[in-house]
Write an enzyme that holds these catalytic residues in place. Sequence first.
Site, short mmCIF file in Angstrom:
data_model
loop_
_atom_site.label_atom_id
_atom_site.label_comp_id
_atom_site.label_asym_id
_atom_site.label_seq_id
_atom_site.Cartn_x
_atom_site.Cartn_y
_atom_site.Cartn_z
N ASN A 83 92.91 28.47 41.13
CA ASN A 83 91.68 27.97 40.49
C ASN A 83 91.61 28.34 39.01
O ASN A 83 91.44 27.48 38.15
CB ASN A 83 90.45 28.50 41.23
CG ASN A 83 90.44 28.06 42.67
OD1 ASN A 83 91.31 28.46 43.43
ND2 ASN A 83 89.50 27.22 43.05
N LYS B 144 92.20 25.52 36.17
CA LYS B 144 90.94 24.96 35.67
C LYS B 144 90.39 25.59 34.39
O LYS B 144 89.61 24.96 33.69
CB LYS B 144 89.87 25.08 36.75
CG LYS B 144 90.12 24.22 37.99
CD LYS B 144 89.01 24.47 39.00
CE LYS B 144 88.94 23.39 40.06
NZ LYS B 144 87.79 23.63 40.95
N SER C 237 82.70 35.44 38.48
CA SER C 237 81.83 35.61 39.64
C SER C 237 82.28 36.81 40.47
O SER C 237 82.21 37.94 39.98
CB SER C 237 81.82 34.30 40.44
OG SER C 237 80.74 34.30 41.32
N ASP D 182 73.17 28.11 35.68
CA ASP D 182 73.93 28.57 36.85
C ASP D 182 73.03 28.58 38.08
O ASP D 182 71.98 29.26 38.09
CB ASP D 182 74.44 29.99 36.54
CG ASP D 182 75.40 30.54 37.58
OD1 ASP D 182 75.20 30.27 38.78
OD2 ASP D 182 76.33 31.26 37.17
N HIS E 270 77.81 27.27 36.90
CA HIS E 270 78.66 28.37 37.36
C HIS E 270 80.15 28.02 37.36
O HIS E 270 80.99 28.85 37.66
CB HIS E 270 78.23 28.73 38.80
CG HIS E 270 78.74 30.04 39.32
ND1 HIS E 270 78.27 31.27 38.87
CD2 HIS E 270 79.68 30.34 40.26
CE1 HIS E 270 78.89 32.25 39.51
NE2 HIS E 270 79.76 31.72 40.36
N1 LIG Z 1 80.18 27.86 48.23
C1 LIG Z 1 79.89 29.19 47.79
C2 LIG Z 1 80.19 29.39 46.32
C3 LIG Z 1 81.43 28.71 45.91
C4 LIG Z 1 81.68 28.88 44.44
O1 LIG Z 1 80.87 28.45 43.58
N2 LIG Z 1 82.77 29.53 44.14
C5 LIG Z 1 83.11 29.76 42.75
C6 LIG Z 1 83.13 31.24 42.51
S1 LIG Z 1 81.65 32.01 43.09
C7 LIG Z 1 84.45 29.18 42.44
O2 LIG Z 1 85.09 29.58 41.51
N3 LIG Z 1 84.90 28.21 43.22
C8 LIG Z 1 86.22 27.62 43.06
C9 LIG Z 1 86.32 26.54 42.01
O3 LIG Z 1 85.28 26.11 41.44
O4 LIG Z 1 87.45 26.12 41.71
C10 LIG Z 1 78.44 29.53 48.02
O5 LIG Z 1 77.59 28.65 47.82
O6 LIG Z 1 78.15 30.68 48.39
#
Ligand SMILES: N[C@@H](CCC(=O)N[C@@H](CS)C(=O)NCC(=O)O)C(=O)O
Length: 299
Positions: A62, A66, A151, A233, A270
């Site tokens: 990731n 990204k 995060s 966020d 976020h």
């Molecule tokens: N689905 C999860 C959060 C998922 C999320 O936003 N993950 C972030 C980090 S907290 C992320 O980096 N996801 C992978 C991406 O966007 O590539 C929730 O609602 O608790």
Amino acid sequence: MALTLVSTCKHFGGSLSKYTHPSATNQCTMTFNVFLPKAAVENNTKVPVLYCLGGLTSNEDNFSIKAGAASRASQYGLALVFPDSSPRDVGFAEAGADPNVGYSAGFYLNATQAPWNKNWNMYDYIVKELPQVLASHLPIDTSRSSITGHSMGGHGALTIFLKNQSAYKSISAFSPILHPSISYWGLAAFPKYLGEDRAVWKEHDTIELLKRYSSEKNLRQDFKVLIDQGTGDQFLQEPDRLNTSDLITLIKEQGLENQFEIRYQDGYDHGYFFISTFVNDHIDHHAKALDLALQDVSR
Ligand SMILES: N[C@@H](CCC(=O)N[C@@H](CS)C(=O)NCC(=O)O)C(=O)O
């Protein structure tokens, strides 16, 4: 300790590669991605490294795909290491059952509770085993290391830095989880990994560690943390899962204004479009601490 090359491609004059290796710490095969700048690839020059820790639901891909961090890193001759965020394929059902606990939810701590304590040793993995793997196999100078994260990875970067202040030249974070011992994700994961004793949870919580180290005068004076936090966020909304305001209050209470630069970025959420917008500032921040100058590197 064997390192297996899974894939590699040319990237900003250097290379982006994926490796696996057996991990004695996590008792499974671990995977990481690494960006090596041109001087490391072409001349085997040992280069400094920035660890980039991912968040929940992430693996080693990731942040590396990204965030867009390699462009600026290549100009500084800085390696980027993107570890996986948890052990994988350990063969017990609980590990895949909950997005807040288990796969992709390593929380960068050493679990003390069964069944997690066998494999979930991400703190030791990031602090000890991974640097040894890098130093023995790749042109990386681990005595010049910095750390950042997003995060859950921001939580990892901050807690790891606070506990190992001489090991990292600089620290930054994007939308970090700051107070997990009282907020949603920590309340979901910490009882499983660490048991019910909340005094133990505080050892894995940026606000609590910072409060203690600052009161005990156990904080390096020359560090500066850069934190970017989007005002849009979704995890800042009630109930707040990130607790940026708790950090701001603590900084004022403890007089740590010179050590922290917290930037609220208007309207950003976020995700990685937010991170990629500000990632060059973070690379600049780390390059300054690592004493690196921008170079004109041909691609
Ligand atoms: N689905 C999860 C959060 C998922 C999320 O936003 N993950 C972030 C980090 S907290 C992320 O980096 N996801 C992978 C991406 O966007 O590539 C929730 O609602 O608790």
